[in-house]
Enzyme design. Structure first.
Site, short mmCIF file in Angstrom:
data_model
loop_
_atom_site.label_atom_id
_atom_site.label_comp_id
_atom_site.label_asym_id
_atom_site.label_seq_id
_atom_site.Cartn_x
_atom_site.Cartn_y
_atom_site.Cartn_z
CG ASP A 60 37.87 -26.46 -21.44
OD1 ASP A 60 37.50 -25.51 -20.86
OD2 ASP A 60 38.58 -26.59 -22.44
CG HIS A 263 30.41 -17.38 6.69
ND1 HIS A 263 30.31 -18.67 6.67
CD2 HIS A 263 31.39 -17.03 7.49
CE1 HIS A 263 30.86 -19.32 7.92
NE2 HIS A 263 31.40 -18.23 8.37
CG ASP A 280 37.26 -12.92 8.28
OD1 ASP A 280 38.27 -13.31 8.25
OD2 ASP A 280 36.36 -13.63 9.17
CG ASP A 291 41.04 -16.66 9.90
OD1 ASP A 291 40.46 -15.76 9.50
OD2 ASP A 291 40.24 -17.65 10.39
CG HIS A 370 31.20 -16.25 15.72
ND1 HIS A 370 32.50 -16.05 16.27
CD2 HIS A 370 30.91 -14.95 15.16
CE1 HIS A 370 32.75 -14.82 16.09
NE2 HIS A 370 31.86 -14.15 15.51
CG HIS A 374 38.86 -21.49 13.74
ND1 HIS A 374 40.08 -21.17 12.79
CD2 HIS A 374 38.28 -20.24 13.42
CE1 HIS A 374 39.91 -20.35 12.04
NE2 HIS A 374 38.89 -19.50 12.40
CG HIS A 381 37.78 -23.08 9.89
ND1 HIS A 381 36.02 -23.21 9.43
CD2 HIS A 381 37.94 -21.73 10.16
CE1 HIS A 381 35.81 -21.69 9.53
NE2 HIS A 381 36.72 -21.01 9.95
CD GLU A 404 37.36 -16.25 14.15
OE1 GLU A 404 36.49 -15.75 13.65
OE2 GLU A 404 38.07 -17.22 14.07
CE1 TYR A 408 30.24 -10.05 13.56
CE2 TYR A 408 29.74 -11.29 15.33
CZ TYR A 408 30.62 -10.99 14.60
OH TYR A 408 31.74 -11.86 14.43
NE ARG A 426 34.92 -12.31 11.94
CZ ARG A 426 33.98 -12.11 11.42
NH1 ARG A 426 32.78 -12.09 11.92
NH2 ARG A 426 34.10 -11.93 10.04
CD GLU A 428 39.61 -14.64 12.60
OE1 GLU A 428 39.15 -13.81 11.51
OE2 GLU A 428 39.68 -15.87 12.53
N1 GLY Z 1 37.45 -16.41 8.13
C1 GLY Z 1 36.80 -17.59 8.63
C2 GLY Z 1 36.94 -17.73 10.11
O1 GLY Z 1 37.21 -16.45 10.64
O2 GLY Z 1 36.55 -18.39 10.58
MN MN Z 2 38.68 -17.72 12.03
MN MN Z 3 38.44 -14.99 9.78
#
Ligand code: GLY
Ligand code: MN
Ligand code: MN
Length: 459
Positions: A60, A263, A280, A291, A370, A374, A381, A404, A408, A426, A428
């Site tokens: 619950d 991820h 991240d 982000d 990637h 975004h 996103h 970003e 890798y 990365r 970003e």
């Molecule tokens: N943290 C998710 C992205 O960078 O898109």
């Molecule tokens: Mn991002």
């Molecule tokens: Mn991110």
């Protein structure tokens, strides 16, 4: 007789400080958004938006409630079990809210409710009713409207109810009732509105980014070999909560080769001397996300190989940001990043061949799998089309996005010198398109390698 050893204590009352001031969206901006949407809908339309459902985490226990972004964008109303209805031109009122009724017992357990009176007085509804009256009242509001603007598919249970109300009306069409003829995707109109951020929204996003950048600085200062990844998470959360912000997604804190899992969310390994750490993490402030990713050496000093790869990613990040300006296309920053990453990989000897050919073949994708960013806003996103027809969208002032790029080098990657394996980087940033170029909202989080080493040396 022994002397009394009573110690005199002087108590000093702790004083309150002024309530911290944070930017927010003023009420008239929510009203402006509703008016704008109603103009786009036309006078034969009606829009129906449900609040996000409460979701159970286990038994619950509920997940922390987060209002639906579209619903909040138009109402500023954060309570669950609500429905907003917009009816352009309705003489008795165009903006109707259905909300939970006041209930002293429930409010003792679960917290205060605005109730229909509060929905009118505090949230600007023209008309407001208890949510329990929805089935009785909504069909009457749908009658005589041709188009129903509704985001089908987001909440299947509510979809069923909407279809049920419309079908119920259609069954009565023979009695001369005018019934809705078509469903129109509300998200199409609304998401285009959300793509362009107002001055108030940008102020909030700037603050969200400032808090997240401060959290990254805190994490950098705390970082050292022997710490666990989750201890870095704790530093980030501490800074977020100090400002009444929370995570905008689960933080990714990956030491060493964990940085190569895009991820990675376990966040439970020990940080090792000589490894890099990829963090991240962003926060959400009044429904607006930041982000940020930063990558830095666990011991505060980059190795030559780490620095060499880092500098390629940084150059790609800067080249992409350079392309964020009105008139350029959505894809221009990505193309710039791809070019720099490919050139860099060739320079480092990790790719062999002509840059133009490698780019065309997508050889960089083995290391950079990637896209460069975004849209960013109420959702991390965020909503909004990336293409109009077949063409990449043209960038315009007020659009917010992330930049970003990353490289890798999986630990198992063949044909790569050993010293490079397991490096994941990365960088970003969050940016907003301005009239002349862009504003980087995340510049307080250091990304220059010397600046990072200098900050880490301070602690
Ligand atoms: N943290 C998710 C992205 O960078 O898109
Ligand atoms: Mn991002
Ligand atoms: Mn991110």
């Amino acid at each position: 007789m022994a002397q009394s050893s009573r110690v005199r204590t002087r108590s000093v009352a702790r004083r309150a400080r002024p309530v911290p001031k944070l930017p927010s969206i003023p009420k008239d901006e929510f009203a402006r958004r509703r008016r704008h949407l109603m103009k786009l809908m036309g006078r034969d339309g009606i829009a129906v938006l449900p609040a996000a459902p409460v979701r159970l985490r286990n038994n619950d226990v509920e997940y922390a409630y987060r209002q639906d972004s579209d619903f909040y964008y138009l109402t500023g109303f954060a309570e669950p079990e609500s429905v907003a209805v917009l009816i352009p031109g309705r003489p008795q009122g165009e903006y109707v809210l259905f909300v939970r009724d006041r209930d002293p017992t429930r409010e003792t357990w679960d917290g205060k409710r605005a109730g229909p009176v509060g929905a009118r007085r505090q949230y600007g509804a023209d008309d407001a009713f208890p949510i329990t009256d929805l089935d009785d009242i909504l069909p009457g509001l749908l009658e005589n409207r041709t188009k129903v603007f509704y985001a089908m598919g987001a909440y299947p249970e509510f979809d069923q109810r909407v279809v049920g109300w419309v079908n119920g009306l259609r069954a009565q069409a023979r009695q001369g009732r005018h019934t809705p003829q078509e469903f129109v995707a509300l998200d199409h109109l609304l998401h285009d509105m959300r793509l362009f951020k107002s001055r108030n929204e940008i102020d909030l996003m700037r603050e969200s980014a400032r808090i997240a950048a401060q959290a990254h600085r805190r994490a950098m200062k705390a970082c050292r070999p022997g710490l666990m990844e989750y201890e870095i998470v704790a530093e980030l959360l501490h800074e977020f909560r100090l400002h009444n912000a929370d995570v905008s997604y689960q933080p990714i804190v990956g030491g060493g080769e964990n940085a190569c899992i895009l991820h990675y969310r376990e966040n439970d390994q020990m940080l090792k001397d000589g490894d890099l750490l990829l963090v991240d993490a962003g926060c959400e402030l009044q429904c607006y996300a930041s982000d940020i990713t930063r990558t830095y050496p666990v011991n505060g000093r980059f190795t030559p190989e780490q620095r060499a790869v880092y500098e390629v990613v940084l150059e790609a990040n800067l080249a992409a940001i350079e392309k964020v300006k009105p008139g350029n296309h959505w894809n221009d920053p990505h193309s710039a990043a791809v070019r720099v990453v490919t050139q860099g990989l060739v320079r480092l000897g990790l790719l062999k061949g002509r840059v133009a050919t490698l780019e065309k073949e997508g050889a960089y994708r083995k290391f950079f799998m990637h896209r460069t960013g975004h849209w960013l806003g109420m959702d991390v996103h965020d909503v909004g089309d990336y293409k109009i027809g077949e063409e990449w969208r043209v960038l315009e002032p007020g659009m917010a996005m992330t930049i970003e790029p990353g490289i890798y080098i999986a630990p198992s990657m063949r044909g790569v010198p050993r010293n490079f394996r397991g490096i994941g980087i990365r960088i970003e940033d969050d940016v907003v398109v301005t009239r002349t170029g862009c504003e980087v909202l995340t510049s307080k989080a250091p990304k220059d390698p010397d600046a990072i080493e200098a900050l880490m040396a301070q602690s």
